[in-house]
Write a protein that holds these residues in place. Structure first.
Motif, PDB file in Angstrom:
ATOM      1  N   ASP A  58       1.533  -3.566   4.790  1.00 25.21           N
ATOM      2  CA  ASP A  58       2.437  -4.568   4.245  1.00 25.21           C
ATOM      3  C   ASP A  58       3.244  -3.882   3.150  1.00 25.21           C
ATOM      4  OD1 ASP A  58       3.611  -7.036   3.841  1.00 25.21           O
ATOM      5  OD2 ASP A  58       1.839  -7.968   2.948  1.00 25.21           O
ATOM      6  N   ILE A  59       4.407  -4.420   2.846  1.00 22.04           N
ATOM      7  CA  ILE A  59       5.243  -3.864   1.788  1.00 22.04           C
ATOM      8  C   ILE A  59       6.037  -5.002   1.157  1.00 22.04           C
ATOM      9  CG2 ILE A  59       7.245  -3.326   3.241  1.00 22.04           C
ATOM     10  CD1 ILE A  59       7.351  -0.608   1.612  1.00 22.04           C
ATOM     11  N   GLY A  60       6.326  -4.866  -0.105  1.00 18.45           N
ATOM     12  CA  GLY A  60       7.099  -5.878  -0.814  1.00 18.45           C
ATOM     13  C   GLY A  60       6.338  -6.394  -2.015  1.00 18.45           C
ATOM     14  N   PRO A  61       6.960  -7.264  -2.788  1.00 16.93           N
ATOM     15  CA  PRO A  61       6.353  -7.735  -4.033  1.00 16.93           C
ATOM     16  C   PRO A  61       5.010  -8.440  -3.857  1.00 16.93           C
ATOM     17  CG  PRO A  61       8.578  -8.637  -3.745  1.00 16.93           C
ATOM     18  CD  PRO A  61       8.275  -7.820  -2.544  1.00 16.93           C
ATOM     19  N   ASN A  62       4.806  -9.106  -2.746  1.00 18.55           N
ATOM     20  CA  ASN A  62       3.553  -9.839  -2.516  1.00 18.55           C
ATOM     21  C   ASN A  62       2.684  -9.170  -1.455  1.00 18.55           C
ATOM     22  OD1 ASN A  62       4.287 -11.939  -4.360  1.00 18.55           O
ATOM     23  ND2 ASN A  62       5.700 -12.691  -2.797  1.00 18.55           N
ATOM     24  N   ALA A  63       2.877  -7.874  -1.244  1.00 18.00           N
ATOM     25  CA  ALA A  63       2.157  -7.157  -0.192  1.00 18.00           C
ATOM     26  C   ALA A  63       0.657  -7.175  -0.439  1.00 18.00           C
ATOM     27  CB  ALA A  63       2.662  -5.724  -0.109  1.00 18.00           C
ATOM     28  N   LYS A  64      -0.063  -7.289   0.644  1.00 13.03           N
ATOM     29  CA  LYS A  64      -1.525  -7.291   0.585  1.00 13.03           C
ATOM     30  C   LYS A  64      -2.064  -6.202   1.512  1.00 13.03           C
ATOM     31  CE  LYS A  64      -2.033 -12.211  -0.496  1.00 13.03           C
ATOM     32  NZ  LYS A  64      -1.214 -12.081  -1.623  1.00 13.03           N
ATOM     33  N   ALA A  65      -3.308  -5.828   1.272  1.00 10.73           N
ATOM     34  CA  ALA A  65      -3.964  -4.851   2.137  1.00 10.73           C
ATOM     35  C   ALA A  65      -4.206  -5.466   3.509  1.00 10.73           C
ATOM     36  CB  ALA A  65      -5.284  -4.401   1.514  1.00 10.73           C
ATOM     37  N   GLY A  76       5.624   8.504  -4.851  1.00 10.61           N
ATOM     38  CA  GLY A  76       5.254   8.948  -6.180  1.00 10.61           C
ATOM     39  C   GLY A  76       3.842   8.570  -6.597  1.00 10.61           C
ATOM     40  N   ARG A  77       3.142   7.812  -5.766  1.00 13.10           N
ATOM     41  CA  ARG A  77       1.785   7.362  -6.086  1.00 13.10           C
ATOM     42  C   ARG A  77       0.771   8.409  -5.616  1.00 13.10           C
ATOM     43  NH1 ARG A  77       0.967   1.801  -3.609  1.00 13.10           N
ATOM     44  NH2 ARG A  77       0.355   2.833  -1.695  1.00 13.10           N
ATOM     45  N   HIS A  78      -0.347   8.499  -6.316  1.00 12.67           N
ATOM     46  CA  HIS A  78      -1.444   9.359  -5.874  1.00 12.67           C
ATOM     47  C   HIS A  78      -2.087   8.758  -4.621  1.00 12.67           C
ATOM     48  CE1 HIS A  78      -1.296  11.441  -9.743  1.00 12.67           C
ATOM     49  NE2 HIS A  78      -1.970  12.389  -9.123  1.00 12.67           N
ATOM     50  N   ASP A  83      -6.082  -0.042  -5.874  1.00 13.52           N
ATOM     51  CA  ASP A  83      -7.343  -0.674  -6.275  1.00 13.52           C
ATOM     52  C   ASP A  83      -7.802  -1.681  -5.235  1.00 13.52           C
ATOM     53  OD1 ASP A  83      -7.558   0.711  -8.675  1.00 13.52           O
ATOM     54  OD2 ASP A  83      -6.490  -0.834  -9.813  1.00 13.52           O
ATOM     55  N   GLY A  84      -9.076  -1.624  -4.926  1.00 14.01           N
ATOM     56  CA  GLY A  84      -9.664  -2.595  -4.011  1.00 14.01           C
ATOM     57  C   GLY A  84      -9.560  -2.230  -2.544  1.00 14.01           C
ATOM     58  N   PHE A  85      -8.774  -1.208  -2.204  1.00 13.64           N
ATOM     59  CA  PHE A  85      -8.680  -0.817  -0.801  1.00 13.64           C
ATOM     60  C   PHE A  85      -9.728   0.250  -0.520  1.00 13.64           C
ATOM     61  CE2 PHE A  85      -7.242   1.561   2.870  1.00 13.64           C
ATOM     62  CZ  PHE A  85      -7.019   0.524   3.764  1.00 13.64           C
ATOM     63  N   LYS A  86     -10.436   0.118   0.593  1.00 17.88           N
ATOM     64  CA  LYS A  86     -11.481   1.065   0.977  1.00 17.88           C
ATOM     65  C   LYS A  86     -10.876   2.182   1.828  1.00 17.88           C
ATOM     66  CE  LYS A  86     -15.683   2.584   1.723  1.00 17.88           C
ATOM     67  NZ  LYS A  86     -15.884   3.884   1.182  1.00 17.88           N
ATOM     68  N   ALA A  90     -12.004  11.121   3.371  1.00 18.70           N
ATOM     69  CA  ALA A  90     -11.001  12.185   3.414  1.00 18.70           C
ATOM     70  C   ALA A  90      -9.805  11.850   2.527  1.00 18.70           C
ATOM     71  CB  ALA A  90     -10.547  12.426   4.848  1.00 18.70           C
ATOM     72  N   MET A  91      -9.320  10.610   2.599  1.00 23.70           N
ATOM     73  CA  MET A  91      -8.157  10.220   1.797  1.00 23.70           C
ATOM     74  C   MET A  91      -8.533  10.133   0.321  1.00 23.70           C
ATOM     75  SD  MET A  91      -4.928   9.715   1.983  1.00 23.70           S
ATOM     76  CE  MET A  91      -4.596   9.330   3.692  1.00 23.70           C
ATOM     77  N   SER A  92      -9.707   9.617   0.031  1.00 23.87           N
ATOM     78  CA  SER A  92     -10.156   9.556  -1.360  1.00 23.87           C
ATOM     79  C   SER A  92     -10.259  10.956  -1.952  1.00 23.87           C
ATOM     80  CB  SER A  92     -11.512   8.851  -1.452  1.00 23.87           C
ATOM     81  OG  SER A  92     -11.381   7.505  -1.075  1.00 23.87           O
TER      82      SER A  92
END
Length: 146
Positions: A58-65, A76-78, A83-86, A90-92
């Motif tokens: 999902d993408i946008g201001p109200n995006a959810k996992a 630009g994000r690591h 937060d809260g996504f499992k 490997a990705m962690s």
């Protein structure tokens, strides 16, 4: 200014992996050329290509996992930082090692996710066309501060 030479260099950068080396004596480093190529992506076209991603992201201001993390602010994000996504181990691990979702890294991930992050849960086969990846990255960038 983006010139034909820089576009050619940027295209080569996408193919070669944006290693930061110089190409054929050009004064444009590959990473910079790759950034310019992604800036040349068409966000409107990327929105259409992103439909392939919507089953999992999902993408946008109200995006959810969903199956995958929301992609709002991904540029630009690591890696592994929502937060809260499992995430997969490997990705962690990649996130802990300092992987940042630059346009170049997003390009590699979108090319063939399981090659870029072996062990990722992302089952998507990848986007084969350079233009589609550039367009999606341009679209993702419209939801980012960076």
């Amino acid at each position: 200014m983006i010139t034909k030479k820089r576009v050619a260099t940027a295209t080569l950068a996408l193919v070669m992996g944006a290693t930061g080396a110089l190409v054929f004596g050009s004064s444009v480093p590959l990473a910079q050329a790759a950034d310019e190529a992604f800036q040349m992506g068409d966000a409107k076209a990327g929105k259409k290509v992103f439909r392939k991603c919507m089953a999992c992201h999902d993408i946008g201001p109200n995006a959810k996992a969903k199956v995958g993390p929301p992609l709002t602010g991904v540029v630009g994000r690591h890696a592994g930082a929502v937060d809260g996504f499992k995430y997969s181990d490997a990705m962690s691990t990649k996130g802990t090692e300092g992987l940042v979702w630059t346009p170049e890294n997003i390009n590699h991930m979108l090319t063939k996710p399981k090659d870029f992050v072996p062990g990722t849960k992302m089952s998507f086969a990848g986007l084969r066309k350079d233009k589609e990846r550039a367009d999606v990255i341009a679209y993702l960038a419209t939801f980012s501060d960076k």
